[in-house]
Design an enzyme around this catalytic site. Structure first.
Site, PDB file in Angstrom:
ATOM      1  CG  HIS A  19      17.891  -9.333  -6.142  1.00 20.83           C
ATOM      2  ND1 HIS A  19      18.963 -10.089  -5.725  1.00 20.83           N
ATOM      3  CD2 HIS A  19      17.050  -9.281  -5.072  1.00 20.83           C
ATOM      4  CE1 HIS A  19      18.782 -10.481  -4.477  1.00 20.83           C
ATOM      5  NE2 HIS A  19      17.621 -10.016  -4.050  1.00 20.83           N
ATOM      6  CE  LYS A  43      25.293 -12.859  13.978  1.00 15.59           C
ATOM      7  NZ  LYS A  43      24.675 -14.104  14.211  1.00 15.59           N
ATOM      8  NE  ARG A  92      11.766 -14.726  -2.963  1.00 13.36           N
ATOM      9  CZ  ARG A  92      12.803 -14.891  -2.145  1.00 13.36           C
ATOM     10  NH1 ARG A  92      13.955 -15.287  -2.627  1.00 13.36           N
ATOM     11  NH2 ARG A  92      12.679 -14.680  -0.856  1.00 13.36           N
ATOM     12  CB  SER A 130      20.920 -13.856  -1.795  1.00  8.03           C
ATOM     13  OG  SER A 130      20.468 -12.820  -2.615  1.00  8.03           O
TER      14      SER A 130
END
Ligand code: PNS
Length: 167
Positions: A19, A43, A92, A130
């Site tokens: 990022h 969630k 990517r 991530s």
């Protein structure tokens, strides 16, 4: 003359060096790049939205044309509010392509005046996500060099474990 503003939207849970690489490239291409942290409905995010904003602001505090903000609702509406004509997304690998193409074309349909621009991160980061960062840390591996130092520290503070992955 009007400013050339780009939005770089995402979850950033957490911010990775992939990022960071895209934001730095974007900041050289556009007058201003707005990192838009999605206030998403996921969630169980690892970092709260204020934590994610705080991290990105700290990492980019010396980059005057990088702004860090939050948004919810439609991305194209947010782009309009920020007077941005470009959405930046990182690509990517081929595996990213289908999802990104769907989003780009949906956004174009919703607002043809906003153009999506894809940028490739440095090859060193093409495999970094991530999700994998969280998994590696939870399983006791090192993500040194793959995320900013500050993210490493904050990940350590979270004391991730196998159990975290199941949440
Ligand atoms: O980093 P991510 O999680 O892949 O980012 C996804 C993001 C934030 C770009 C996407 O979920 C998004 O734009 N959400 C806003 C809702 C929206 O506009 N949806 C319709 C367009 S596809």
């Amino acid at each position: 003359m009007s400013e050339n503003i780009a939005i770089y939207p995402g979850s950033f849970d957490p911010l990775t060096n992939g990022h960071v690489d895209i934001i730095q490239r974007g900041s050289r291409l556009f007058d201003r790049i707005v990192v838009g942290v999605l206030m998403n409905l996921e969630k169980s995010p690892l970092f709260t939205v204020p934590e994610r904003v705080d991290i990105a602001r700290s990492v980019f505090r010396e980059w005057p044309n990088v702004e860090v903000d939050t948004f919810d609702g439609l991305l194209v509406d947010y782009a309009r509010r920020k007077r941005a004509s470009v959405i930046v997304r990182g690509l990517r690998a081929i595996s990213d392509f289908e999802y990104e193409m769907q989003m780009a074309l949906m956004n174009r349909r919703l607002n043809p005046d906003v153009e999506t621009v894809f940028m490739m991160p440095a090859e060193t980061y093409t495999y970094v996500s991530s999700r994998l960062v969280k998994e590696v840390v939870a399983l006791g591996g090192s993500v040194s060099g793959l995320v900013p130092r500050l993210v490493e520290e904050r990940l350590r503070d979270k004391k991730l474990s196998h159990e975290t992955l199941k949440a």
